[in-house]
Design a protein around this motif. Sequence first.
Motif, PDB file in Angstrom:
ATOM      1  N   ILE A 120       0.863  -1.183   0.000  1.00 21.83           N
ATOM      2  CA  ILE A 120       0.000   0.000   0.000  1.00 21.83           C
ATOM      3  C   ILE A 120       0.893   1.225   0.000  1.00 21.83           C
ATOM      4  O   ILE A 120       1.179   1.819   1.034  1.00 21.83           O
ATOM      5  N   THR A 121       1.348   1.582  -1.159  1.00 19.79           N
ATOM      6  CA  THR A 121       2.218   2.744  -1.310  1.00 19.79           C
ATOM      7  C   THR A 121       1.370   4.008  -1.411  1.00 19.79           C
ATOM      8  O   THR A 121       0.143   3.945  -1.613  1.00 19.79           O
ATOM      9  N   ALA A 122       2.032   5.147  -1.287  1.00 25.78           N
ATOM     10  CA  ALA A 122       1.322   6.421  -1.446  1.00 25.78           C
ATOM     11  C   ALA A 122       0.723   6.520  -2.844  1.00 25.78           C
ATOM     12  O   ALA A 122      -0.380   7.050  -3.027  1.00 25.78           O
ATOM     13  N   GLU A 123       1.440   5.995  -3.824  1.00 22.50           N
ATOM     14  CA  GLU A 123       0.937   6.047  -5.206  1.00 22.50           C
ATOM     15  C   GLU A 123      -0.347   5.233  -5.331  1.00 22.50           C
ATOM     16  O   GLU A 123      -1.304   5.652  -5.993  1.00 22.50           O
ATOM     17  N   LEU A 124      -0.402   4.060  -4.676  1.00 27.37           N
ATOM     18  CA  LEU A 124      -1.610   3.246  -4.717  1.00 27.37           C
ATOM     19  C   LEU A 124      -2.742   3.951  -3.976  1.00 27.37           C
ATOM     20  O   LEU A 124      -3.890   3.940  -4.432  1.00 27.37           O
ATOM     21  N   GLN A 125      -2.443   4.574  -2.862  1.00 26.91           N
ATOM     22  CA  GLN A 125      -3.461   5.302  -2.118  1.00 26.91           C
ATOM     23  C   GLN A 125      -4.058   6.422  -2.961  1.00 26.91           C
ATOM     24  O   GLN A 125      -5.270   6.664  -2.921  1.00 26.91           O
ATOM     25  N   MET A 126      -3.213   7.112  -3.719  1.00 28.11           N
ATOM     26  CA  MET A 126      -3.729   8.168  -4.579  1.00 28.11           C
ATOM     27  C   MET A 126      -4.639   7.589  -5.663  1.00 28.11           C
ATOM     28  O   MET A 126      -5.708   8.151  -5.956  1.00 28.11           O
TER      29      MET A 126
END
Length: 222
Positions: A120-126
């Motif tokens: 769950i990376t920041a990119e996935l969260q975005m």
Amino acid sequence: MTGRQTSGVSVPGAPTGLRERKKRRTREALLHTALRLFTAQGYDRTTVDEIVDAVDVSQRTFFRYFANKEAVAFAVQEEVDARFLTELRQRPAAEAPFEAMRRAALRAWSALSDAEDDDITAELQMRVYRMIESTPALHAAHMRRHIGLEQQTALLIAEREGLDVEADPRPRVAVAAFSGVMRMTGQLWGCRKDPGLDALRELTELHLDQLGPALSGSWRTA
């Protein structure tokens, strides 16, 4: 339903710690897989069968951890909201309401950043945020959840200040203003090319710092 029950099943005699770690890994695998599928092919086009097949568990196991697909889509936000409320309860009583909410929100995001893993990376969260905003059913659910969080926050603020939330409008007014800024920063973050949580914190601090000045005094220069 698939016929597999390979995960999420307690093993008789297994140590409690081992069972709990297995449950946690199974839930995380379902969550990570679902979010990747949602953002890759769309929420509506992703089925529970696809999610459990990818993780190699049964539908029964999926529903042991999540009530439905919507619960998976909002799982990360649920963690952030819960952490925000926890942090708000722990803020010093001397802090003014806006400052308490501001610090609680920033600490909640920091906790998420500290717990960030390779899945769950920041990119996935975005990408998940953009998916929620662009999917009518999820967007409607997001607004309902937002209203629910506002109500809980207003009750907490009223309790902190020794007020009756039904008789004094200030807690709800303050929370509405704060929540509006938080939602706006989320939308701005979702439009940026930089997906980092540091960028989200910077946007949040920038706009929350302007909340007080924007609500008081004149904006016109001499």
